[in-house]
Design an enzyme around this catalytic site. Structure first.
Site, PDB file in Angstrom:
ATOM      1  N   HIS A  98      -9.518 -30.944  21.912  1.00  0.00           N
ATOM      2  CA  HIS A  98     -10.466 -30.128  21.152  1.00  0.00           C
ATOM      3  C   HIS A  98     -11.758 -29.903  21.933  1.00  0.00           C
ATOM      4  CE1 HIS A  98     -12.572 -29.337  17.001  1.00  0.00           C
ATOM      5  NE2 HIS A  98     -12.421 -28.256  17.715  1.00  0.00           N
TER       6      HIS A  98
ATOM      7  N   HIS B 237       0.281  -4.019   4.900  1.00  0.00           N
ATOM      8  CA  HIS B 237      -0.070  -2.602   4.774  1.00  0.00           C
ATOM      9  C   HIS B 237      -0.772  -2.089   6.018  1.00  0.00           C
ATOM     10  CE1 HIS B 237      -1.327   1.176   3.236  1.00  0.00           C
ATOM     11  NE2 HIS B 237      -2.567   0.841   2.954  1.00  0.00           N
TER      12      HIS B 237
ATOM     13  N   GLY C 198       0.836  -1.184   0.000  1.00  0.00           N
ATOM     14  CA  GLY C 198       0.000   0.000   0.000  1.00  0.00           C
ATOM     15  C   GLY C 198       0.877   1.242   0.000  1.00  0.00           C
ATOM     16  N   SER C 199       0.266   2.392   0.131  1.00  0.00           N
ATOM     17  CA  SER C 199       1.004   3.653   0.009  1.00  0.00           C
ATOM     18  C   SER C 199       2.067   3.810   1.090  1.00  0.00           C
ATOM     19  CB  SER C 199       0.028   4.828   0.066  1.00  0.00           C
ATOM     20  OG  SER C 199      -0.737   4.785   1.270  1.00  0.00           O
TER      21      SER C 199
ATOM     22  N   GLU D 292       3.978   1.605   2.229  1.00  0.00           N
ATOM     23  CA  GLU D 292       5.123   0.725   1.971  1.00  0.00           C
ATOM     24  C   GLU D 292       5.906   1.109   0.721  1.00  0.00           C
ATOM     25  OE1 GLU D 292       2.465  -0.372   4.423  1.00  0.00           O
ATOM     26  OE2 GLU D 292       1.848  -1.108   2.470  1.00  0.00           O
TER      27      GLU D 292
ATOM     28  N   GLY E 252      -6.052 -24.686  13.501  1.00  0.00           N
ATOM     29  CA  GLY E 252      -7.458 -24.950  13.271  1.00  0.00           C
ATOM     30  C   GLY E 252      -8.147 -23.851  12.494  1.00  0.00           C
TER      31      GLY E 252
ATOM     32  N   GLU F 169      -3.970 -10.040   1.953  1.00  0.00           N
ATOM     33  CA  GLU F 169      -2.851 -10.174   2.880  1.00  0.00           C
ATOM     34  C   GLU F 169      -2.797 -11.541   3.566  1.00  0.00           C
ATOM     35  OE1 GLU F 169      -4.684  -7.443   2.550  1.00  0.00           O
ATOM     36  OE2 GLU F 169      -3.445  -5.639   2.703  1.00  0.00           O
TER      37      GLU F 169
END
Length: 529
Positions: A284, A77, A32-33, A35, A403, A54
């Site tokens: 679980h 970003h 994005g801007s 980066e 998971g 992402e």
């Protein structure tokens, strides 16, 4: 004529030097801007792999890091990008994958003004699912912070870290980071190994439980040798994200479920349980009763001090699993024991209408090459896979330890990019695939050798099954679990990947064979019961 001033060494130069020091040749991301200044004069010896969301970027970096053993680099970003990637960042944390996330941040000068795209409290956003996070106090500290992040990510137990970098830092002057070495493996205490060796020599009926650390630390040969030396049954640990023992070995006896009472039942009759590279235990659902069968004692070998601290029973030995097994081999006298009876798998599946998951996985097992890599995220099929698609070699099975869905499709792409010479077979549920279907585009752009096998039962089948565990009556309507009307062949073709749908068992062999023999990515959607 005045002399030309030398080009100043910048933060950007320092960061790319650090990446080279750690052998990083690939960055995954969706910039994005905030980066973009990082990529001015982007170096030719580093490739940037674009993911269309992402979460896909983090999943690809995870797979790439697991395959290469190097730190994986991902560029996200600001707050929104980190938020999008959090599900797979959580999975990377559970997978113990060494990742460095560079998160873009708004310019320092306007952060106090609540600037557009500023990430408020950026270092807190990914916690607690990073080992470390920092936004350096000064621009010139960024390269050193990246170097520290790499070392922390790679130190056992591995895991993701995050460095937030304001966009105006990249052009600031900096000094090169001095290259230095740091060991990554920690040996267990000799006294603890000696005590475990005595326990193994004295016991009558030992059993081993193998976890993901066995594969991560390169300890397959070590655990096989130790099991053979003691005639010990071997189970794979509950919900393990890597295979810890060859599943065609005579001492292999299957998989422990993530249910306390069932674990106790499977381990009954053994007086010594050695958990190697896994927690004690992963559950679980809640359950009553003891963690161990009557008369059994437990020892745990793990590189993870947190897992050792959490164990409710037994004695834990903390250190690198491969080193621990080497030390045990050197400390062990030979003891003759009667080998346990072989584990009996389910009978071969037969073709039928509709196609059964067992028949699909059995067909993959028959067609795959010994060097092929299985990457799985089909929760409904996992138990069936244990019976009909055995994992035979180290570093040939990967899934998510968390998971959380959306990891394995992009992870397959990262693995295929790292291991260009191997075929990757991504066995993905229809529901799972929709979390990161954009992976298909990146696979097509890079020409990755992946066979995406979509197991399409037109529902979140795991939720239907788990409803029974939680006491829902048979046939109960569970809202939000049906997935009709998704055309995976059209989705594949729209991303540039050839696709084929199989609904007849008689067509399955040919479709899978063609996919596995092809170059580049392909998708086979299999309609199952």
């Amino acid at each position: 004529m005045s002399p030309v001033s030398p080009t100043p060494f910048t933060v950007r130069d320092g960061v790319y030097d650090v990446l080279r020091q750690f052998g990083v040749d690939t960055i995954f991301g969706n910039p994005g801007s905030t980066e973009l200044p990082m990529f001015r004069d982007f170096p030719s010896d580093i490739q940037y792999v674009l993911g269309l969301q992402e979460a896909v970027c983090v999943g690809m970096a995870d797979g790439y890091a697991q395959a290469t053993g190097k730190v994986g680099f991902v560029n996200l970003h600001s707050a929104a990008g980190v938020g999008h990637g959090m599900g797979n960042l959580y999975t990377a944390f559970k997978n113990r994958t060494p990742l460095v996330v560079i998160a873009g941040q708004q310019s320092r000068s306007i952060q106090p003004l609540d600037a557009y795209l500023a990430s408020e409290r950026a270092t807190e956003l990914p916690q607690p699912y990073v080992k470390w996070s920092i936004e350096p106090a000064r621009a010139q500290d960024v390269p050193q912070a990246i170097a520290t992040a790499c070392r922390r990510a790679l130190q056992a137990p591995c895991g993701p870290v995050l460095v937030s970098v304001p966009s105006d830092d990249w052009d600031q002057p900096a000094e090169p980071v001095v290259q230095r070495a740091m060991s990554r493996r920690t040996a267990p205490e000799p006294q603890a190994i000696a005590a475990l060796a005595q326990a193994l020599a004295a016991c009558e009926r030992p059993v081993f439980v193998a976890g993901a650390e066995v594969d991560r630390t390169g300890a397959w040969d070590g655990i096989v040798a130790l099991a053979e030396r003691h005639g010990a049954k071997v189970f794979n640990a509950p919900m393990s994200a890597r295979a810890g023992f060859p599943e065609d070995h005579a001492l292999f006896h299957g998989f422990l479920p993530a249910v306390k009472a069932q674990i106790v039942q499977k381990l009954a009759g053994h007086d010594l349980i050695v958990v190697i590279g896994a927690p004690v235990f992963t559950y679980h659902v809640e359950g009553d009763g003891p963690h161990l069968p009557d008369g059994a004692t437990l020892w745990q070998l793990t590189e993870d001090p947190d897992a050792a601290a959490r164990s409710p029973v037994g004695t834990s030995v903390v250190g690198d699993v491969a080193l621990a097994l080497q030390a045990l081999q050197g400390a062990q006298p030979q003891r003759a024991r009667t080998p346990p009876p072989a584990w009996v798998r389910e009978a071969r599946a037969e073709p039928g209408a509709p196609i059964q998951v067992a028949f699909l996985l059995q067909t993959i097992a028959e067609l795959r090459s010994p060097d092929d890599v299985i990457v799985e995220e089909a929760p409904t099929a996992r138990v069936v896979m244990h019976q009909h698609l055995p994992i035979l070699k180290p570093r040939s099975f990967f899934t998510m330890a968390s998971g959380g869905l959306g990891h394995s499709m992009p992870a397959a792409a990262g693995i295929a990019l790292a291991w260009r010479e191997r075929r990757v077979i991504a066995i993905i549920g229809d529901g799972s695939s929709m979390y990161s279907i954009q992976t298909l585009w990146t696979a097509a752009q890079l020409g990755l050798n992946i066979s995406f096998v979509v197991v399409n039962n037109r529902r979140y089948g795991a939720m239907k099954r788990f409803g029974g565990v939680l006491g829902f009556p048979a046939g109960a309507v569970l809202p939000g679990t049906d997935l009709p009307g998704i055309d995976f062949v059209a989705l594949a073709q729209g991303h540039g990947v050839p696709g084929e749908r199989v609904e007849d068992a008689g067509q399955l062999h040919a479709a899978l064979k063609a996919s596995l023999a092809s170059r580049g990515p392909s998708l086979v959607e299999v309609r199952v019961a």
